[in-house]
Design a protein around this motif. Sequence first.
Motif, short mmCIF file in Angstrom:
data_model
loop_
_atom_site.label_atom_id
_atom_site.label_comp_id
_atom_site.label_asym_id
_atom_site.label_seq_id
_atom_site.Cartn_x
_atom_site.Cartn_y
_atom_site.Cartn_z
N PRO A 88 -5.84 4.00 0.39
CA PRO A 88 -4.94 2.85 0.57
C PRO A 88 -5.46 1.63 -0.18
N THR A 89 -4.56 0.89 -0.79
CA THR A 89 -4.96 -0.28 -1.57
C THR A 89 -5.10 -1.51 -0.68
N THR A 90 -5.89 -2.48 -1.13
CA THR A 90 -6.15 -3.69 -0.35
C THR A 90 -5.74 -4.92 -1.15
N TYR A 136 0.81 -3.15 4.65
CA TYR A 136 1.90 -3.36 3.70
C TYR A 136 2.22 -4.85 3.61
N SER A 196 0.85 -1.19 0.00
CA SER A 196 0.00 0.00 0.00
C SER A 196 0.88 1.23 0.00
N SER A 218 -6.24 -2.84 4.35
CA SER A 218 -5.00 -2.26 3.83
C SER A 218 -3.89 -2.34 4.87
#
Length: 589
Positions: A112-114, A140, A100, A138
């Motif tokens: 934020p990406t999931t 890292y 993310s 989300s």
Amino acid sequence: MLGFVAIAVVAGGILVVLKRKPAPLPPKITQLNAPTVPKIPNAEIPVARFTDITEQAGISFIHNNGAYGDKLLPETMGGGVAFFDYDNDGAPDLLFINSSYWPWHIPDGRKPTTHALYHNDGKGHFSDVTAGSGLDVSFYGMGVAIGDYDNDGLEDVFITAVGGNHLFHNEGNGKFKDVTDAAGMGGSTNDWSTCAAWVDYDNDGKLDLFVGDYVKWSKEIDAEVGYKIDGRTRAYGQPNNFEGAFPRLYHNHGHGRFTDVSAQSGIQIKNPSTGVPAAKSLGVAPVDLDGDGWMDLVVANDTVPNFVFLNQRNGTFKEIGALSGVAFDNFGNTRGAMGIDTARYRNDDKLGIAIGNFANEMTALYVTQNAPTNFADEAITEGIGPASRLMLKFGVFFFDYDLDGWLDLLSANGHLEEQIHKIQASQQYRQPAQLFWNAGGAGQNGFLLVPAAKCGADIFKPIVGRGSAFADIDGDGDLDVVLTQVNGPPLLLRNDQQLGNHWLRFKLVGRKCNRDAIGAWVKVRAGNQTLSRQVMPTRSYLSQSELPVTIGLGRVEQPDEAAILWPDGTKQKIESVRVDKVIVVEQSP
């Protein structure tokens, strides 16, 4: 007078000769030759094409590493993926692990990406079912491990990450619940975990969890390392400039509770000179090396010796990497080890351990010698070493892509540094995968590098390759492939081979052992060949392949015998085996 002159001339000549410096000896130059494959007649590689169906299949996932210019090392290392049947409909689904944006640098207007969960309709078409699944969170992320840790018949998900790991319990109906805190296995927010594997190391019928950590890392440490690719330009730091980190082992007590037994289990190895953690782990391969019925662990470490943890059958392990021959290359050097897999690819009792190494280092292929825990790297003589040297190898795994009964090898490749070609002309950031065909079925030892003419160009599309996995996504019996890349889309490759070879697929259900039967061996005898395949989703780099075992039979229409060696040591013969079918085998009571 002339006599004196002559004497003087002679004397002067002698004096000049005596005072003259001796002529330099011609330089001794030792000619260094690149390793070459022994000259052997080339068997005919069959035509078995792979087709890129990523968009056609409905996959729209794009990995996000959050890079914004500070060149933080985790940005180069993510990209795990898993094939697993989360809803028990018989078709392998897909889970892509995402990183993310860094919390201190989220671009304006971006969320934020999931991670991404895709459901397979059984024909190789996928639907995005992430929203509301519980995996739409989300953090890292790095890698993934799949296993039914509570033996309830539903596959659970463990995701490794920078800043703390996460355990998701499969609640059914496509829902997952984060039970990390209740299970007691999140780790520290200072951790950077990478590989993970579910394995029943104490044979109590419940899956335990091994977690590998990479290095001691923080943004501040990365800035202090201050690596520069050309002495001026900030670049991603080398792992040898970071302190190592201990792996961990979690013991499963049942009822969703785990205990960290890392220290007492013997897996936390220290550098004898400095006393700091010696491991920099990126890959793990669970396998019973010595055939004693207890699972061992082979760990691929980056720039430090690889580990071999031999199970002592009392809850502890003994590290024998150097003694076994797996810790180093043939010259006693460490390498940049990434992904790893094991297999009996020669269809005999010898085990092979493949490890993908850094650029300008050959892929390792350690093969059993005169004892079960004695290995030598035979990558050169087996035809893999020289061809793999230039690539930076991550996701490696064995699989029988042409169903001829002999396990082949695939490697997903890609560099760390976008500008590497400016420093090393032989290197590129995006690199093609490599496919090696096992020529054993043609009566020839070793592997041959497969050209595009034999398998199509799609599989060799240059990507920043990281994770890789295989599964039969469309129910036709052959194995399809997914490759992931950093900061980009994956590559889903359908196996379109039309060779007419027969096959068997086994789905095992443990009763006394763990329900997934992880660690079991399927053994099929066909003529003078015994084909052995391990039930083991943990393969490659940060990734998981499907649980069912596929065994190619070539032209054999009926195997002579098929049996299961369960993880608890019991053997079960399978009656009335029919080819080109999926066979579900439940462990005998």
